[in-house]
Scaffold this active site. Sequence first.
Site, mmCIF file in Angstrom:
data_model
loop_
_atom_site.group_PDB
_atom_site.id
_atom_site.type_symbol
_atom_site.label_atom_id
_atom_site.label_comp_id
_atom_site.label_asym_id
_atom_site.label_seq_id
_atom_site.Cartn_x
_atom_site.Cartn_y
_atom_site.Cartn_z
ATOM 1 N N VAL A 116 16.484 17.462 61.452
ATOM 2 C CA VAL A 116 16.134 16.047 61.261
ATOM 3 C C VAL A 116 15.783 15.390 62.589
ATOM 4 O O VAL A 116 14.772 14.688 62.707
ATOM 5 C CB VAL A 116 17.283 15.299 60.566
ATOM 6 C CG1 VAL A 116 17.082 13.790 60.638
ATOM 7 C CG2 VAL A 116 17.385 15.743 59.109
ATOM 8 N N TYR A 117 16.612 15.616 63.601
ATOM 9 C CA TYR A 117 16.366 14.986 64.897
ATOM 10 C C TYR A 117 15.050 15.472 65.497
ATOM 11 O O TYR A 117 14.245 14.673 65.993
ATOM 12 C CB TYR A 117 17.530 15.270 65.846
ATOM 13 C CG TYR A 117 17.406 14.562 67.171
ATOM 14 C CD1 TYR A 117 17.533 13.179 67.247
ATOM 15 C CD2 TYR A 117 17.162 15.270 68.354
ATOM 16 C CE1 TYR A 117 17.414 12.515 68.472
ATOM 17 C CE2 TYR A 117 17.042 14.618 69.561
ATOM 18 C CZ TYR A 117 17.170 13.248 69.620
ATOM 19 O OH TYR A 117 17.045 12.592 70.821
ATOM 20 N N SER A 118 14.808 16.785 65.459
ATOM 21 C CA SER A 118 13.556 17.312 65.989
ATOM 22 C C SER A 118 12.356 16.777 65.220
ATOM 23 O O SER A 118 11.318 16.468 65.812
ATOM 24 C CB SER A 118 13.551 18.846 65.942
ATOM 25 O OG SER A 118 14.425 19.384 66.905
#
Length: 239
Positions: A151-153
Amino acid sequence: MEDQVVLIVGGSGGIGKASADLFAKAGAKVVLAARDKAKAEEKAKEINDNGGEAFAIEVNVTDLGSVSDMAREVNENLGEIDVLVNAFGLGLIQPLLDIKPDDAKEVFDVNVYGTFLVTQTIARYMATAKKGRIIMFPGILGKAVMRNTSVYSASKFAVTGFTKALVEENKRSGIKFSLLFLGGVATDFWENPNIDMRVQKDKMLTPQQVAKAVYYSASQPDDSVLNEITIQPESHQMV
């Protein structure tokens, strides 16, 4: 940077505050915008007490009204914004199946929609002035992925793609963009309970090291732009 107006969104965080110090020492008028206005005010007071010129303003990067109010207030009180530093963001490092959908939505809201909203709002003013620099922080996870960062990437790759498209869109507008791909930085980013990773902060980049790259990006001659820079700690950071 004498008398230039520098807006740092995320001005209560480590990178934002360290960057504010350098800009203020160079004679810029620094605006620290943050959701936590009290922390931004503490830093602004410190800068002012040391002979600089700094201001604090509250902003919610996911709210159009709040972002618009911030931009209008800065332009009316200080003048045209010369540099925008988008130093805000929300972390989430967990296995996909452990991620709560509401947490994922918040990350996309802040990192993607917030970046869009702040950038679009300030770029409107810069397009009228036909000048300005915008500094983005996709981080190293906006260039390469690692385990448990789905999700962060995804949110940071979105910032990279967004910015690269804006470079093409603004070749004749006078607005210049810089992408900073940073490895681990020793900030309170790692205190987030949604960061499921043990790290050695003493082996990470310091906010002061990153601030030098931010300042270098912002202080390029008018006829040049620092497109991208990657900075990594020399040693391994994970425990």
